[in-house]
Scaffold this motif. Sequence first.
Motif: not given
Length: 495
Positions: A2-14, A382-389
């Motif tokens: 599912n392409t809606n995983f994209k908004f979760l990139a805001i909370i990942l780092f390495a 209104n902003n699919p890059y702002v979300g949570s799981v």
Amino acid sequence: MNTNFKFLAIILFASTVVIFNSCKKDKKEDPADTSKKYVMIIENGAQTMSPDGHITYSAILVDANGTASPATGVSWTSSVTSVATINSSGVVSGVALGEVKITASVTKDNVTYYASVPLGIYVPSAFTVSPSAIIWNKGDNLQLESVYLSTSGVTNPTCTYTSSNTAIATVSPTGLVTFVEVGECYITVTATSIQGNPVVTVPVLVVGIPEVAIPIIRIEVNPPSKDLFKNETQQLTAKAYKGDGSEAVGISFTWNSLDESIATVNNAGLVTPVKTGTTYIQAKADGIIGQAEIMVNSDTLVWITPFYTSIPAGGTKQFTAEAYHITRTSATPYTGVTFDWLIPTYGFDMFDIATVNATGLVTLKSNAFAGMSTFVMAYDHNNPYVGSVGTIMVAVADDCNCGAGNADVSSIQVSNGNTINMILGTQVQLNVTALDAVGGTVANPGLVFCSDNIMVVSVDSDGLLMAAGEGDAIIKICSGAYAVTNVNVHVTLFK
């Protein structure tokens, strides 16, 4: 995926530092191949990405003078194609969650060169570990850092650490990783102070001394990773090291950002955030690359309640979402935010175990296997890059055999009431009376107690409840087939 995983990139780092793997285990065991004139380096380094993400890898060859040239005709392979695939152009596509090793090979002047990097495919969460993917040299060590974005701001949770192979890398109780031998393993980090004990896996690749003598064998960037808010900056520093382990002095580094739309870096290593997302800041010298991974935090946090829960097969659970303006030390609620809800689909019935409606009501399939898990997601319409799981586990239920019972039992009465609220870690004794047809008490009623969700509430044979996790459970009390009653239990973290 599912392409809606994209908004979760805001909370990942390495992060990572050394980015080559043309190495040997030991000089005595593996004498240098004098036909080799280059060291091969994968420029992108160790990374993690979301399941619908893509990374394009590239490789270079570095000679004994430190001169770098692009590697052409590279062959790319993934160690586990059921987790990630890579095409002939070096483009990686996620298939499933897990860890893989990406390997590049190229033949030049009749000599074949190799390099490898670890890659993790994960669903991001509010709990992250830095670095989340590592390439490092044998004999060195590196401190892991954990970060949790919560409604109180940014916190550092209490964690436990384990290594999948201590012969390759060990990890201390405080998260200090020591790189013992050339090879690969992973470090499992469990946040014991967060509800549900979320886990992050950090893939590790330990490399040795390159077979070709080059001026610099590694560059370390400090800090190796950093989360920033848009009003913050971060000064990075770099050090270069020779093959004998000594620092190479007088080195001039070239700094660059792999995505300047997320963060920029000046020629002195000062990082300035631009927008929410993750990028890599690299320091280069003599063909060698060191890098730090920079996460630019959103100033909006979406918080799902419950953050972690278990639901019996066939059961339902109402989830809610709230938005907060977040700083490093505080979170202030927003109002008027409309959320969209989804649960990822994988195209396989056995993995697609739940659905969610437009209001956040989750329904598990009746045939969902106990112990399986999935994720429910909420994001700003209104902003699919702002979300949570939120994480959902299929609950494990007691084997509820009501036994032979007692034929005199006509009804079961619970003086505590049929709805009980508990706090995680507490106990409640059920006060139960079995009654006959005229309201008299039945001696030896043969009562059986069972829970449909022992991950939330367990119950012993005397009716003692123990709150084990946040969520809801139904306690069934029965006497054979003669009488049954249910008690609904709701467990919260706090009073």
